[in-house]
Design an enzyme around this catalytic site. Structure first.
Site, PDB file in Angstrom:
ATOM      1  N   GLY A 529       0.839  47.420 -13.896  1.00 56.91           N
ATOM      2  CA  GLY A 529       1.193  47.863 -12.546  1.00 56.91           C
ATOM      3  C   GLY A 529       1.278  46.672 -11.618  1.00 56.91           C
ATOM      4  O   GLY A 529       1.021  45.537 -12.003  1.00 56.91           O
ATOM      5  N   GLN A 530       1.650  46.975 -10.395  1.00 55.12           N
ATOM      6  CA  GLN A 530       1.803  45.925  -9.401  1.00 55.12           C
ATOM      7  C   GLN A 530       0.978  46.314  -8.184  1.00 55.12           C
ATOM      8  O   GLN A 530       1.193  47.366  -7.602  1.00 55.12           O
ATOM      9  CB  GLN A 530       3.282  45.787  -9.022  1.00 55.12           C
ATOM     10  CG  GLN A 530       3.569  44.834  -7.883  1.00 55.12           C
ATOM     11  CD  GLN A 530       3.381  43.388  -8.305  1.00 55.12           C
ATOM     12  OE1 GLN A 530       3.739  42.993  -9.420  1.00 55.12           O
ATOM     13  NE2 GLN A 530       2.802  42.594  -7.412  1.00 55.12           N
ATOM     14  N   GLY A 532      -1.105  45.110  -4.452  1.00 53.78           N
ATOM     15  CA  GLY A 532      -0.834  44.352  -3.243  1.00 53.78           C
ATOM     16  C   GLY A 532      -1.041  42.871  -3.418  1.00 53.78           C
ATOM     17  O   GLY A 532      -0.324  42.062  -2.840  1.00 53.78           O
ATOM     18  N   VAL A 536      -0.944  43.525 -12.495  1.00 53.13           N
ATOM     19  CA  VAL A 536      -2.066  43.771 -13.390  1.00 53.13           C
ATOM     20  C   VAL A 536      -1.517  43.877 -14.815  1.00 53.13           C
ATOM     21  O   VAL A 536      -0.541  44.592 -15.056  1.00 53.13           O
ATOM     22  CB  VAL A 536      -2.784  45.082 -13.013  1.00 53.13           C
ATOM     23  CG1 VAL A 536      -3.985  45.311 -13.919  1.00 53.13           C
ATOM     24  CG2 VAL A 536      -3.222  45.044 -11.556  1.00 53.13           C
ATOM     25  N   LYS A 551      -6.166  41.184 -13.515  1.00 52.21           N
ATOM     26  CA  LYS A 551      -5.576  41.284 -12.188  1.00 52.21           C
ATOM     27  C   LYS A 551      -5.290  39.862 -11.738  1.00 52.21           C
ATOM     28  O   LYS A 551      -6.194  39.058 -11.590  1.00 52.21           O
ATOM     29  CB  LYS A 551      -6.610  41.938 -11.269  1.00 52.21           C
ATOM     30  CG  LYS A 551      -6.059  42.582 -10.045  1.00 52.21           C
ATOM     31  CD  LYS A 551      -7.199  43.393  -9.417  1.00 52.21           C
ATOM     32  CE  LYS A 551      -6.771  44.037  -8.129  1.00 52.21           C
ATOM     33  NZ  LYS A 551      -7.878  44.801  -7.535  1.00 52.21           N
ATOM     34  N   ASP A 648     -10.716  52.677   0.575  1.00 52.15           N
ATOM     35  CA  ASP A 648      -9.390  53.015   0.048  1.00 52.15           C
ATOM     36  C   ASP A 648      -9.510  53.921  -1.165  1.00 52.15           C
ATOM     37  O   ASP A 648      -8.894  53.686  -2.200  1.00 52.15           O
ATOM     38  CB  ASP A 648      -8.615  51.738  -0.284  1.00 52.15           C
ATOM     39  CG  ASP A 648      -7.117  52.005  -0.415  1.00 52.15           C
ATOM     40  OD1 ASP A 648      -6.652  53.046   0.084  1.00 52.15           O
ATOM     41  OD2 ASP A 648      -6.423  51.171  -1.025  1.00 52.15           O
TER      42      ASP A 648
END
Ligand SMILES: *[C@@H]1O[C@H](CO)[C@@H](O)[C@H](O)[C@H]1NC(C)=O
Ligand SMILES: *[C@@H]1O[C@H](CO)[C@@H](O)[C@H](O)[C@H]1NC(C)=O
Ligand SMILES: *[C@@H]1O[C@H](CO)[C@@H](O)[C@H](O)[C@H]1NC(C)=O
Ligand SMILES: *[C@@H]1O[C@H](CO)[C@@H](O)[C@H](O)[C@H]1NC(C)=O
Ligand SMILES: *[C@@H]1O[C@H](CO)[C@@H](O)[C@H](O)[C@H]1NC(C)=O
Ligand SMILES: *[C@@H]1O[C@H](CO)[C@@H](O)[C@H](O)[C@H]1NC(C)=O
Length: 836
Positions: A529-530, A532, A536, A551, A648
């Site tokens: 995934g991508q 912020g 990753v 990461k 978050d």
């Protein structure tokens, strides 16, 4: 003869008796002649009235000065300030209908008081308050038909007022003397304008703006507020036809005066008896930022900063042009789509309110924010009255001008409407800057310094001011920090030396080659995934076959550097089965990476919101996930050595291991606090996180606490039960957002309709209802109504009948900005390990 003697004697006695009274009183038959140097002295001896000459002048004026103190005849009031008598032939008399007149040697009237009503038997009396009044002889001192306090010159003393009365058409202001030797009025005048702001005018030009009254003081007038140490206070009264501000004494022995001086400065003096002198309490204007609109529209003036003019969050300098031209929006507002938000600007003098609308009724800050949000022409809002817990509402609809920043949090909070994209900016959060020292104690102290009272602005601002422009330095420090962290482990086996407790962080340093090998040189096929702050990747160690997630910090991401560092700080200290585990880090060359255990089942949102996969989440699994996340949060909030607010929490930040145990991940935005400080409530200028999951007080006011996490958790529970994202409901035929929808079903007793169809029909009804109810209890509008994680876990074990009734959720009825799923711009959270 005898009766005559008695009569004569009593006449004498009367004469001498009335003479002693007459020292503070002027009657029709006893004028005050300059020639025989008579003065009136108030009963009590505080004030004296008579003819005087200002320093450097021979002109004669009627004035009032202090009698009881041995200063240099400080004159507080002048009658004939424009029309002196040029020699000592002047005479102050009281006419039979109650007017005061000053006549010169030729018996020409040079000055006369207005006589509103004619009196039958007038007397003029100098009161011990410094007020010179004309009244009916039989009336009380409080019934003055004429009073010098109604006609202020350049000085205000307790009992006098500033302001205006539209009914009488009178404006109460202080006008400076032309010079020390000439009391005639100059152009400088301080008063209250028709918008209720205190202003100093220089003729028609605005010289200084102190802003509106805020319940305690005028927004930008330091020193002019109730002060117990000095023993003074200020009252402000307002009605449809009048506005008055007046000073009162808490300690009646205080002698003080406020003077508009000849150079256009308002000075506040207090008499120090011990030193036998007048001393400043304060004065305005005092610095460059007090010049009106020094930094132009949407600029903020920082008197003590290294940069005088800054832009409000979401604004940028107009084409590098002059500061005076102010700032313009980075991103245009998008009111129609309802995505705008508010950036908090703490500790300022409120912008010019001459075009603002001010409501003094008992409006809450939240309601005020909603009013602004609903009106597309609204550019910002603030509380009208900051006294007590605050109330009232000021709404601006133009550019915000003349904003001054006050160091030390003595200003007010201003909420500026900005586009969603500018609400979340790549800047450093205050607390993160305190990582220069790795003692957690230091960290706690630094963070608690940014608590509620002083808002976001603390010494950290200074740090920001200096550091942010020098991003390169921060990056360097960051690299060094992490380098040290990892190196020290190798050398000493310890990373953090706490004063009180030694903490073994057990954070191994991995070799870049090992990571490259494990991730097949960061092959795109390994990308999970991508986030912020960078992509990753999945990896697998060659030697033991352990699967990892890596990461990787993008070199270009400055925000990332900060979050990366933050994540190391937070997660390295935590160990819990419901938190994702950090295996180590890798620092080599310009590479910075965090190595995590790999979560084979990916993130919760990938399963929950995918119709093809959500069937794998039966009720038992969902319930265990809820309980697991709750335990993880409990640990963060209460049980770990530190207190951590995640900020978050959402389905994409919950990862599932092989056995579907949930693990909270992504601590890039988390904040650490001292261990025993349970009730941390923090204001931040920078709201970060994901809209759909933010609590109202955080999204709108930047106020966060453990209860903001509880709110996010509530939404999470409701989503887990319903299998729906906010957006699904928002966009579909149901014209409501998820919370509205659930709340309505709950009120109608149809909550079970909510349950995700993919759970099937067999589920324990009471357990499901409990979860929905707990979810609703977590998303209540008021943070204090929401449970702590401690309570919540107890509730999960108890019968539904033991739960309190939830009140309406926060944000219900508010369509748009906060309940729609964020676009990628709206979130900077990292979707760690998120399956594609
Ligand atoms: C009185 O009037 C005369 C003639 O008009 C003038 O010269 C003189 O200055 C006046 N005196 C005072 C005290 O005003
Ligand atoms: C304003 O002036 C009117 C007329 O002089 C007076 O009756 C009224 O009391 C004043 N208002 C206040 C609040 O002082
Ligand atoms: C000050 O008060 C006087 C008297 O009411 C008025 O004529 C004048 O316009 C006022 N000045 C300002 C700047 O408000
Ligand atoms: C007016 O007040 C300011 C600030 O206290 C002071 O610097 C200035 O000298 C004063 N001007 C006069 C003429 O006294
Ligand atoms: C609303 O959002 C859409 C899609 O993002 C955009 O095209 C449109 O310009 C926006 N409307 C306004 C008024 O900005
Ligand atoms: C929106 O604000 C403007 C400016 O304050 C005001 O004139 C207008 O009446 C407001 N509109 C609504 C619908 O309240």
């Amino acid at each position: 003869m005898k009766p005559t003697m008695i009569w004569f004697c009593s006449f004498l006695c009367t004469i001498s008796f009335s003479a002693s009274i007459a020292s503070d009183t002027l009657t029709v038959s006893t004028p005050l002649l300059d020639a025989n140097t008579k003065t009136l002295i108030s009963d009590g001896g505080s004030f004296e009235l008579g003819f005087f000459s200002p320093a450097g002048s021979n002109n004669r004026y009627i004035g009032i000065w202090y009698h009881s103190i041995s200063d240099n005849q400080t004159v507080i009031w002048v009658a004939n300030r424009k029309s002196p008598v040029t020699d000592r032939s002047g005479r102050l008399s009281l006419t039979t209908d109650g007017a005061l007149t000053i006549t010169d040697g030729n018996s020409t009237v040079v000055w006369s008081s207005e006589s509103p009503t004619s009196l039958n038997n007038p007397v003029a009396k100098l009161l011990n308050t410094g007020n010179f009044i004309v009244r009916e002889a039989s009336a009380a001192d409080s019934d003055g038909a004429w009073q010098s306090f109604e006609f202020p010159t350049d000085t205000s003393i307790p009992g006098m007022k500033l302001g205006w009365n539209l009914t009488s058409g009178r404006n109460y202001n202080l006008t400076a003397w032309t010079s020390e030797s000439d009391p005639s009025p100059s152009n400088y005048a301080i008063g209250i304008d028709y918008h209720g702001q205190i202003v100093i005018m220089d003729g028609q030009r605005l010289h200084w703006r102190g802003g509106p009254w805020n319940g305690l003081r005028f927004s930008g007038s330091e020193g002019m507020q109730r002060d117990k140490r000095i023993g003074i206070g200020f009252d402000y009264v307002t009605g449809p036809h009048h506005v008055f501000c007046s000073e009162y004494l808490i300690d009646s022995s205080i002698i003080d005066r406020i003077v508009m001086n000849t150079s256009g400065t308002l000075q506040h003096f207090i008499w120090i008896q011990d030193k036998q002198q007048w001393t400043y309490v304060g004065f305005v204007p005092r610095d460059e930022c007090d010049s009106v609109a020094r930094c132009g529209p949407n600029g903020v003036c920082h008197p003590d900063g290294s940069t005088l003019c800054k832009c409000l969050q979401g604004f940028t300098r107009r084409n590098n042009s002059d500061e005076l031209n102010g700032c313009v929006r980075i991103t245009a507002l998008d009111c129609a789509n309802g995505t705008d938000g508010f950036a908090r600007q703490s500790s300022v003098k409120l912008p010019d309110t001459s075009t603002a609308s001010v409501d003094w009724s008992a409006v809450s800050l939240e309601e005020c924010g909603l009013r602004c949000l609903r009106n597309c022409s609204c550019t910002g809002y603030a509380q009208a009255n900051v006294s007590g817990s605050g109330s009232g509402c000021v709404l601006w609809s133009t550019d915000l001008t003349d904003i001054k920043f006050y160091e030390g949090g003595t200003g007010q909070d201003l909420f500026v409407r900005v586009a969603a994209a500018d609400l979340i900016i790549s800047e450093f959060d205050t607390c993160s800057l305190f990582y220069h020292n790795f003692s957690s104690n230091d960290l706690a102290v630094s963070c608690s310094g940014t608590g509620r009272k002083h808002g976001h602005w603390s010494p950290a601002v200074v740090v920001i001011d200096i550091v942010v422009p020098a991003l390169a330095i921060i990056l360097l420090v960051m690299v060094f920090v992490v380098y040290c962290l990892c190196r020290r482990k190798k050398e000493h086996g310890k990373y953090f030396d706490d004063d009180t407790e030694e903490t073994d962080l057990d954070l191994p340093l991995f070799d870049l080659d090992t990571i490259l090998e494990a991730t097949q040189n960061f092959s795109p096929s390994n990308k999970l995934g991508q986030g912020g702050y960078g992509p990753v990747y999945k990896g697998k160690f060659k030697d033991d076959g352990q699967e990892i997630a890596v990461k990787r910090l993008s070199e270009t991401s400055s925000q990332g550097a900060n979050e990366f560092k933050n994540e190391v700080m937070v997660i390295a200290k935590l160990q819990h089965r419901n938190l994702v585990r950090l295996l180590g880090c890798c620092i080599q060359g310009r590479e910075r990476m965090l190595i995590y255990e790999f979560m084979p089942n990916g993130s919760l949102d990938a399963l929950l919101f995918d119709p093809a996969k959500s069937g794998s989440l039966d009720w038992r699994t969902r319930y265990n996930i809820i309980v697991g996340i709750a335990r993880g949060l409990l640990y963060l909030h209460h049980d770990s050595r530190l207190r951590i607010i995640h900020r978050d929490l959402k389905p994409s930040n919950v990862l599932l291991d092989m056995d579907m145990n949930p693990k909270i991940s992504d601590f890039g935005l988390a904040r650490i606090f001292g261990g025993d400080d349970t009730e941390v409530v923090v204001n931040t200028k920078r709201v970060v996180g994901t809209y759909g999951y933010m609590s109202p007080e955080y999204a709108m006011h930047g106020i966060f606490s453990i209860k903001s996490d509880v709110f996010s958790f509530g939404k999470l529970i409701l989503e887990i039960v319903s299998g729906r994202k906010n957006r699904d409901v928002y966009d579909s035929s149901i014209p409501e957002n998820l919370l509205d929808h659930i709340w309505r079903l709950w009120k109608e007793g149809k909550a079970l309709n909510l349950v995700d169809e993919s759970i099937g029909n067999s589920f324990p009804t009471t357990e499901v209802l409990s979860c929905i109810k707990i979810g609703l209890l977590c998303v209540q509008e008021q943070p204090e109504d929401r449970p702590t994680m401690n309570t919540l876990l107890k509730w999960l074990d108890s019968d539904i009948s033991h739960l309190p009734e939830p009140t309406q959720p926060g944000f219900v009825n508010l369509r748009g900005p906060f309940d729609s799923e964020p676009s990628s711009k709206n979130t900077i959270s990292n979707t760690l390990f998120e399956g594609r």
